[in-house]
Design an enzyme around this catalytic site. Structure first.
Site, PDB file in Angstrom:
ATOM      1  N   ALA A   1      30.810  16.090  -9.587  1.00 58.46           N
ATOM      2  CA  ALA A   1      31.109  17.036 -10.812  1.00 58.46           C
ATOM      3  C   ALA A   1      30.367  17.894 -10.854  1.00 58.46           C
ATOM      4  CB  ALA A   1      31.265  16.783 -11.996  1.00 58.46           C
TER       5      ALA A   1
ATOM      6  N   ASN B   1      38.827  14.195 -10.858  1.00 56.92           N
ATOM      7  CA  ASN B   1      40.154  14.975 -11.004  1.00 56.92           C
ATOM      8  C   ASN B   1      40.759  13.462 -11.543  1.00 56.92           C
ATOM      9  OD1 ASN B   1      40.003  14.644  -8.720  1.00 56.92           O
ATOM     10  ND2 ASN B   1      41.503  16.255  -9.036  1.00 56.92           N
TER      11      ASN B   1
ATOM     12  N   TRP C   1      50.915  10.326  -2.096  1.00 51.89           N
ATOM     13  CA  TRP C   1      51.727  11.227  -1.893  1.00 51.89           C
ATOM     14  C   TRP C   1      52.590  10.542  -0.037  1.00 51.89           C
ATOM     15  CZ3 TRP C   1      54.429  15.007  -3.996  1.00 51.89           C
ATOM     16  CH2 TRP C   1      55.134  15.719  -2.574  1.00 51.89           C
ATOM     17  N   TRP C   2      51.377  10.208   0.865  1.00 56.70           N
ATOM     18  CA  TRP C   2      52.142   9.630   2.118  1.00 56.70           C
ATOM     19  C   TRP C   2      52.713   8.640   2.421  1.00 56.70           C
ATOM     20  CZ3 TRP C   2      53.587  14.049   4.590  1.00 56.70           C
ATOM     21  CH2 TRP C   2      53.071  15.136   4.657  1.00 56.70           C
TER      22      TRP C   2
ATOM     23  N   GLU D   1      39.362  15.043   4.619  1.00 62.16           N
ATOM     24  CA  GLU D   1      40.528  13.675   4.630  1.00 62.16           C
ATOM     25  C   GLU D   1      41.266  13.133   5.730  1.00 62.16           C
ATOM     26  OE1 GLU D   1      43.257  13.015   1.282  1.00 62.16           O
ATOM     27  OE2 GLU D   1      44.491  13.544   3.060  1.00 62.16           O
TER      28      GLU D   1
ATOM     29  N   HIS E   1      46.967   7.076   0.134  1.00 59.20           N
ATOM     30  CA  HIS E   1      47.230   7.720  -0.360  1.00 59.20           C
ATOM     31  C   HIS E   1      48.839   7.958  -1.055  1.00 59.20           C
ATOM     32  CE1 HIS E   1      47.962  12.454  -0.814  1.00 59.20           C
ATOM     33  NE2 HIS E   1      47.308  12.543  -0.436  1.00 59.20           N
TER      34      HIS E   1
END
Length: 307
Positions: free
Chosen positions: A83, A174, A196-197, A262, A194
């Site tokens: 952080a 986050n 999104w993917w 990534e 993931h």
């Protein structure tokens, strides 16, 4: 004499039954995948990989069996969270508050908070069985946040973390935990699918395809696309990943290339198959509307706050 013989015989019998009990107890403690994992309960999603690793979705696991097993193991689980800068200012307090409520409740947990400035620390109130260690992030890689955090995490794993915890997760700050992130996620090498993917065409996954890069996965190859914001496993396994990631970064620099963290992570898991995969439920993206396959979001990425 007869009395002594009886005592010796009694002691021998007791020792025999103790050894027998110990032998069978060890056998019972070997938890089999089929004892707690039922992939047939989720026919709507991929629940087992080609290399027979479980993919953990809500509904596939029996938490009671897992709790009974891990409750006897006297475990300590670590959660490392870097952080720095505005990430600490915006997200760290909510991350720790939600993790204290939902991350490995009922087990000893050490939160390793990695900061670049101690004044950024919010008021931290860990729950029962939870402790906090604040670690200083040092280095000259401020332009590459992931490189800096992985170098520092490796130093701390070698220096003390490997002697303090049985399993370790590293996550970005986050995110907010929304439901139990429990022992069903523990494993030697844990990868996060993931959000999104996962639901995209696998032909378009954003792997590194340049042959000269250490992160390259050749065209036509690849398993899943993994989320770089979450990685878990034993401290030694995470240390092995960091070593290969840093080696890959150095080879790319020598060849004038610069791939992403990534993509290096995905190359590592393509070569070294993870022993457990977490469904997108464990790291959902709040930008996306959850499809029917997502039954229960465990943790979700926070939307960036405007100043």
């Amino acid at each position: 004499m007869n009395c002594k013989r009886r005592v010796l015989l009694l002691i021998s019998c007791v020792l025999y039954f103790m050894l027998l009990e110990y032998h069978f107890r060890d056998e019972v403690e070997e938890l089999r995948l089929s004892d707690w994992f039922n992939p047939r309960k989720r026919p709507d999603v991929v629940t087992t990989t080609d290399w027979l690793a479980p993919v953990i979705w809500e509904g596939t696991f029996n938490r009671q069996v897992l709790e009974e097993y891990y409750g006897r193991q006297n475990l300590t689980i670590g959660l490392a969270v870097p952080a720095t800068g505005r990430i600490a200012d915006q997200y760290l307090e909510l991350f720790i508050q939600s993790a204290s409520k939902h991350f490995m409740t009922g087990y000893r947990v050490i939160f390793y908070i990695m900061v670049d400035a101690f004044y950024r620390l919010p008021n931290l109130e860990p729950g029962p069985l939870q402790t906090v260690q604040v670690l200083d992030i040092r280095g000259h890689d401020a332009d590459d946040f992931h490189l800096m955090r992985m170098k520092n995490l490796a130093v701390h794993i070698v220096g003390h973390i490997q002697d303090e915890v049985d399993f370790l997760f590293s996550m970005m700050a986050n995110r907010v935990f929304q439901n139990d992130f429990g022992v069903e996620t523990l494993g030697t090498s844990v990868a996060q699918l993931h959000a999104w993917w996962y639901f995209k065409n696998t032909e378009n996954l954003p792997y590194e395809r340049r042959p000269g890069s250490a992160a390259c996965i050749p065209l036509g190859q690849g398993d899943f696309y993994y989320d770089g914001t979450v990685i878990g496993g034993t401290p030694l396994e995470i240390l092995n990943f960091i070593k290969e990631y840093l080696d890959g970064i150095m080879r790319d620099k020598e060849n004038g290339l610069n791939s992403t963290y990534e993509r290096h992570l995905n190359k590592y898991f393509f070569i070294h198959k993870p022993t457990k995969l977490l469904s997108p439920e464990y790291s959902w993206d709040t930008v996306l509307w959850p499809p029917a396959q997502v039954w229960l979001v465990k943790a979700a990425r926070c939307l960036e706050r405007a100043f």
